[in-house]
Write a protein that holds these residues in place. Sequence first.
Motif, PDB file in Angstrom:
ATOM      1  N   ILE A 155       0.724  -1.044  -0.034  1.00  0.00           N
ATOM      2  CA  ILE A 155       0.012  -0.040   0.023  1.00  0.00           C
ATOM      3  C   ILE A 155       0.996   1.245   0.118  1.00  0.00           C
ATOM      4  N   VAL A 156       0.834   2.143  -0.955  1.00  0.00           N
ATOM      5  CA  VAL A 156       1.578   3.149  -1.163  1.00  0.00           C
ATOM      6  C   VAL A 156       0.804   4.489  -0.678  1.00  0.00           C
ATOM      7  N   ASP A 157       1.204   5.236   0.163  1.00  0.00           N
ATOM      8  CA  ASP A 157       0.617   6.558   0.637  1.00  0.00           C
ATOM      9  C   ASP A 157       1.563   7.482   0.734  1.00  0.00           C
ATOM     10  N   SER A 158       1.803   8.343  -0.557  1.00  0.00           N
ATOM     11  CA  SER A 158       3.008   9.383  -0.535  1.00  0.00           C
ATOM     12  C   SER A 158       3.043  10.572   0.531  1.00  0.00           C
ATOM     13  N   ASP A 159       1.707  10.776   0.769  1.00  0.00           N
ATOM     14  CA  ASP A 159       1.596  11.977   1.553  1.00  0.00           C
ATOM     15  C   ASP A 159       1.207  11.792   3.018  1.00  0.00           C
ATOM     16  N   GLY A 160       1.186  10.321   3.322  1.00  0.00           N
ATOM     17  CA  GLY A 160       0.815   9.825   4.733  1.00  0.00           C
ATOM     18  C   GLY A 160      -0.503  10.458   5.264  1.00  0.00           C
ATOM     19  N   ASP A 161      -1.440  10.404   4.560  1.00  0.00           N
ATOM     20  CA  ASP A 161      -2.571  10.928   4.996  1.00  0.00           C
ATOM     21  C   ASP A 161      -3.552   9.874   5.145  1.00  0.00           C
ATOM     22  N   GLY A 162      -3.146   8.536   5.222  1.00  0.00           N
ATOM     23  CA  GLY A 162      -4.190   7.563   5.378  1.00  0.00           C
ATOM     24  C   GLY A 162      -4.987   7.147   4.193  1.00  0.00           C
ATOM     25  N   ILE A 163      -4.858   7.860   3.331  1.00  0.00           N
ATOM     26  CA  ILE A 163      -5.500   7.655   1.615  1.00  0.00           C
ATOM     27  C   ILE A 163      -4.619   7.175   0.701  1.00  0.00           C
ATOM     28  N   PRO A 164      -4.700   5.627   0.344  1.00  0.00           N
ATOM     29  CA  PRO A 164      -3.619   5.274  -0.546  1.00  0.00           C
ATOM     30  C   PRO A 164      -3.509   6.275  -1.714  1.00  0.00           C
ATOM     31  N   ASP A 165      -2.403   6.411  -2.334  1.00  0.00           N
ATOM     32  CA  ASP A 165      -2.136   7.059  -3.695  1.00  0.00           C
ATOM     33  C   ASP A 165      -3.250   6.753  -4.685  1.00  0.00           C
ATOM     34  N   GLY A 166      -3.629   5.558  -5.013  1.00  0.00           N
ATOM     35  CA  GLY A 166      -4.730   5.225  -5.903  1.00  0.00           C
ATOM     36  C   GLY A 166      -6.041   5.861  -5.725  1.00  0.00           C
ATOM     37  N   GLU A 167      -6.401   5.821  -4.619  1.00  0.00           N
ATOM     38  CA  GLU A 167      -7.695   6.689  -4.141  1.00  0.00           C
ATOM     39  C   GLU A 167      -7.707   8.029  -3.857  1.00  0.00           C
ATOM     40  N   ASP A 168      -6.322   8.819  -3.682  1.00  0.00           N
ATOM     41  CA  ASP A 168      -6.166  10.033  -3.297  1.00  0.00           C
ATOM     42  C   ASP A 168      -6.564  11.099  -4.322  1.00  0.00           C
ATOM     43  N   ASN A 169      -7.389  11.878  -4.126  1.00  0.00           N
ATOM     44  CA  ASN A 169      -7.591  12.930  -5.057  1.00  0.00           C
ATOM     45  C   ASN A 169      -6.404  14.099  -5.110  1.00  0.00           C
ATOM     46  N   CYS A 170      -5.386  13.865  -4.258  1.00  0.00           N
ATOM     47  CA  CYS A 170      -4.174  14.946  -4.465  1.00  0.00           C
ATOM     48  C   CYS A 170      -3.038  14.009  -3.455  1.00  0.00           C
ATOM     49  N   PRO A 171      -2.424  13.158  -4.338  1.00  0.00           N
ATOM     50  CA  PRO A 171      -1.428  12.479  -3.547  1.00  0.00           C
ATOM     51  C   PRO A 171      -0.050  13.013  -3.256  1.00  0.00           C
ATOM     52  N   GLU A 172      -0.066  14.252  -3.633  1.00  0.00           N
ATOM     53  CA  GLU A 172       1.180  14.852  -3.316  1.00  0.00           C
ATOM     54  C   GLU A 172       1.181  15.708  -2.132  1.00  0.00           C
ATOM     55  N   ALA A 173       0.042  15.970  -1.319  1.00  0.00           N
ATOM     56  CA  ALA A 173      -0.202  16.775  -0.226  1.00  0.00           C
ATOM     57  C   ALA A 173      -1.311  16.214   0.493  1.00  0.00           C
ATOM     58  N   CYS A 197      -4.639  20.568  -4.237  1.00  0.00           N
ATOM     59  CA  CYS A 197      -3.769  20.461  -5.531  1.00  0.00           C
ATOM     60  C   CYS A 197      -4.645  21.417  -6.439  1.00  0.00           C
ATOM     61  N   ASP A 198      -5.642  21.932  -6.289  1.00  0.00           N
ATOM     62  CA  ASP A 198      -6.659  22.563  -7.528  1.00  0.00           C
ATOM     63  C   ASP A 198      -6.647  24.026  -7.146  1.00  0.00           C
TER      64      ASP A 198
END
Length: 495
Positions: free
Chosen positions: A37-55, A72-73
């Motif tokens: 499970i990858v969660d680049s920003d550590g917010d508990g939302i996997p990158d594949g489901e995160d609408n802003c994986p960078e923040a 991100c918008d």
Amino acid sequence: MKKRLKLPLSIQLLFICVIIFTTFQACDDEPVDPVVIVDSDGDGIPDGEDNCPEASNPNQEDTDNDGVGDICDTPDITDSDNDGIPDSEDNCPTIANPNQEDDNNDGIGNACQDTPATTPLFECINGMAGPYPCNGYNLMSHIPINILGELNAEGNDSWGWTDSTTGNEYAIVGTTQGTAFINVTDPINPIFLGRLASASPGNSGNVWRDMKVYNNYVFIVSEASGHGMQVFDLTRLRNVANPPENFTADTHFTGFGSAHNIVINEDSGYAYIVGTSRSGTFAGGPLFINIQNPLNPINEGGFFGYSHDAQVINYNGPDTDYTGQEILIGSNENEVVIVNVTDKANPQIISDIAYNNIGYTHQGWFTENLNYFILGDEIDEQSFGGNTRTIVFDFTDLDNPAFHMNYFGPTAAIDHNGYVKGNTFYIANYSAGVRFVDISGIASGTMTEVGYFDTYPANNSTSFHGAWNVYPYFNSGNIIVSDIEGGLFIVQKQN
């Protein structure tokens, strides 16, 4: 000795599979890699489901529901000029203008509109702009006639078009062989886009060519035999890959042959063709052409009696008897005629008026309040002498027009086409170039020249040389002048 219970082989295998499955999540010949499970920003939302994986945005806010999280918008908030308006919203991002003034509503703030981006070709200094006599007007650029036309070409009429989508400005210039198109948005660096050849048989040249614009199309006529009316879609000028191009017309209307001029009422969608053959149905009188569908012009009749030029408007002036009517003012060689052309099947003369020392009643234009009509007589200077004469009529009562005043210019040059914008009357004055006349005092009988730019510096003689037409209606302040020998001049008023 206690006897051990022996389980069937199938049961034993089942127990082994359970043990392996709990370890490797499968019962197969080879183990399967564990899911990462990858969660680049550590917010508990996997990158594949995160609408802003960078923040980090654990609540996944997405106000505009575009699939991109708000964090991100966020729009660019760069403010280059530090005026409190983000560049993305600022109508002049390089010059501080916190109040966003935009007097002409063209989307460009006054602060940027009024600041020249570059230096004119020739600034008007001590009465000269390079080789050209001037007063108050700079020469921004010049395209010679031998570029706009073919060998031995001469220039004639001109008009302008502003692209409402891009804001770009274009000059349309007639020559003996056809029509030239120039992008003048940057008046210092105009771009010659190409030519549309004359529609006359054999592409025969002719010194008289005229054009007007309606609904992003230009309509072109000529005194060349059999020319008819060309219709060209001006939006094609947005994407000219390799200028100059040789263009073709989008429609060629052949309901008449030669014509001296074309007039368009942009409010009604009618073109009025004037100066056709005197042996035709209306003896050279205005033809009524419905151009509401520009690619399918329809002839709806005409009015008898030769007309050299005209102005046609939906009337909203001081004479309330004609409010809402379509009114034609014809410059008809030896008189001015006022005609109600609302009913194309039954046009009605309202009145006519003559004046002293008629040479050739050529062309005229209303003041913006429609109280006065300013007329040029083309050959009175040759026939009777004296300086350039402009005749003004009082048109407050269309049934009873009256002579109001004469205005005399400072030279003996012949006046040709004249137009009104605000309190300025612009005259293409042949050998004297273009003249700028203040008409704010016209009601009290005062007209005063306030500037000029002489495109024909050789002399100011009473002759047919020099400036043929002036078009003053660009919001940018660019003024285009078409000159018989000189081609296209772009001038601007000095700040």
